[in-house]
Design a protein around this motif. Structure first.
Motif: not given
Length: 311
Positions: A73, A116, A142-144, A147, A165-167
């Motif tokens: 982080e 995440g 998750g973000r991607t 990740s 994945p959010e994207d």
């Protein structure tokens, strides 16, 4: 109660995803580590002011080693950076625990929701549910895709795990798993605060179990002074409005275990012998709060003028 604390050795380090470092820890003399159950975490003592809690995400049956996973982080307070940069293989690190505020309760059906790095306490839960023959599903966001830690490990469960994945898919489709929850189902969720809040808003009463990395926002009526009697120490202290019970106890020379000081780890949970706590933690369930039998003294206070604690 004696709490295990020892200097362990980093036996192995590997990246479980982009920015997520998994460490396997063992005892330097090869001694077995304390037993643990899914949902447990340990305190990792990285140095002065650097004490962090990480979920155990390995196999509870393997007492030769513990596995944790740490998300790097960049905007954090330095704990994750220290782990990523300083804890190479064969490095020594002091660890205390394990402790469990997020136990997997027996149930015929489970719905797991992870966001995440929140996958870490759920990973051994999924394995335990599978071994018990329970019906279960996991919604993992998750973000991607890159990740999302332990994706390959979870892939063996087939379509019971939904990767989101959010994207690629946007925000998690919570209605798909939380609307029309069958009787006897427990929902376990871990991840960022907004996800936990959204899941709480959709879940029927009594079915949800969560673990928070950050303290939940609490509505309080302000702080007033009160007295605390320490039953075993024979001391009575005045806790000022701007002082926590934990700090007042420590200032009086009474030793007590603590870690996060935010009401999220459960280390300072203390038995209440008399009086009504003003609960401000993010650990105890509503039922546990209602009994008034324990409180987290790092953040919680008193609803009246006096508490008696088993200290």
């Amino acid at each position: 109660m004696t709490v295990f604390e020892a200097e362990l050795i980093v036996q192995r380090r590997e990246f479980a995803a982009e920015g997520v470092l998994a460490l396997t820890l063992r005892h330097p003399l090869g001694e077995p580590l304390p037993a643990w159950e899914p949902g447990a975490h340990v305190d990792v003592l990285l140095g002065p002011g650097l004490e962090r809690q990480y979920s155990l995400c390995g196999d509870p049956a393997d007492r030769s080693a513990w596995r944790i996973a740490v998300l790097r982080e960049p905007a954090g307070r330095g704990g994750s950076a220290h782990v990523h940069e300083q804890l190479g293989e064969d490095a020594k690190v002091r660890v205390r625990g394990p402790r469990n505020n997020f136990r997997l309760e027996p149930a015929p059906r489970y719905r797991f929701v992870a966001g995440g790095i929140g996958i870490t306490p759920l990973l051994p839960m999924v394995a335990a549910a599978e071994a018990a023959g329970a019906e279960w599903t996991l919604l993992y966001g998750g973000r991607t895709r890159g990740s999302m830690a332990f994706a390959e490990e979870l892939g063996r469960y087939g379509d019971r795990v939904t990767f989101a994945p959010e994207d690629e898919t946007g925000l998690l489709d919570l209605p798909s798993v939380l609307d029309d929850v069958p009787a006897g189902t427990l929902v376990y969720c871990c991840g960022p605060g907004p996800l936990l809040d959204a899941v709480e808003a959709r879940c029927p009463s009594g079915v949800l179990r969560v673990e928070r990395f950050q303290p939940k926002q609490q509505e309080t009526g302000g702080n007033t002074a009160f007295e605390v009697e320490l039953a075993r120490s024979g001391r009575t202290l005045t806790v000022a409005p701007d002082v926590s019970v934990l700090d007042a106890v420590r200032d009086a020379g009474v030793e007590v275990l603590y870690s996060c000081t935010e009401g999220t780890c459960g280390t300072c949970e203390t038995d209440v012998l008399d009086g009504e706590p003003d609960h401000r933690d993010s650990v105890l369930t509503d039922d546990e709060r209602a009994t008034g039998e324990t409180m987290l003294i790092c953040v919680s206070r008193c609803r009246g003028g006096r508490l008696v604690l088993d200290l």
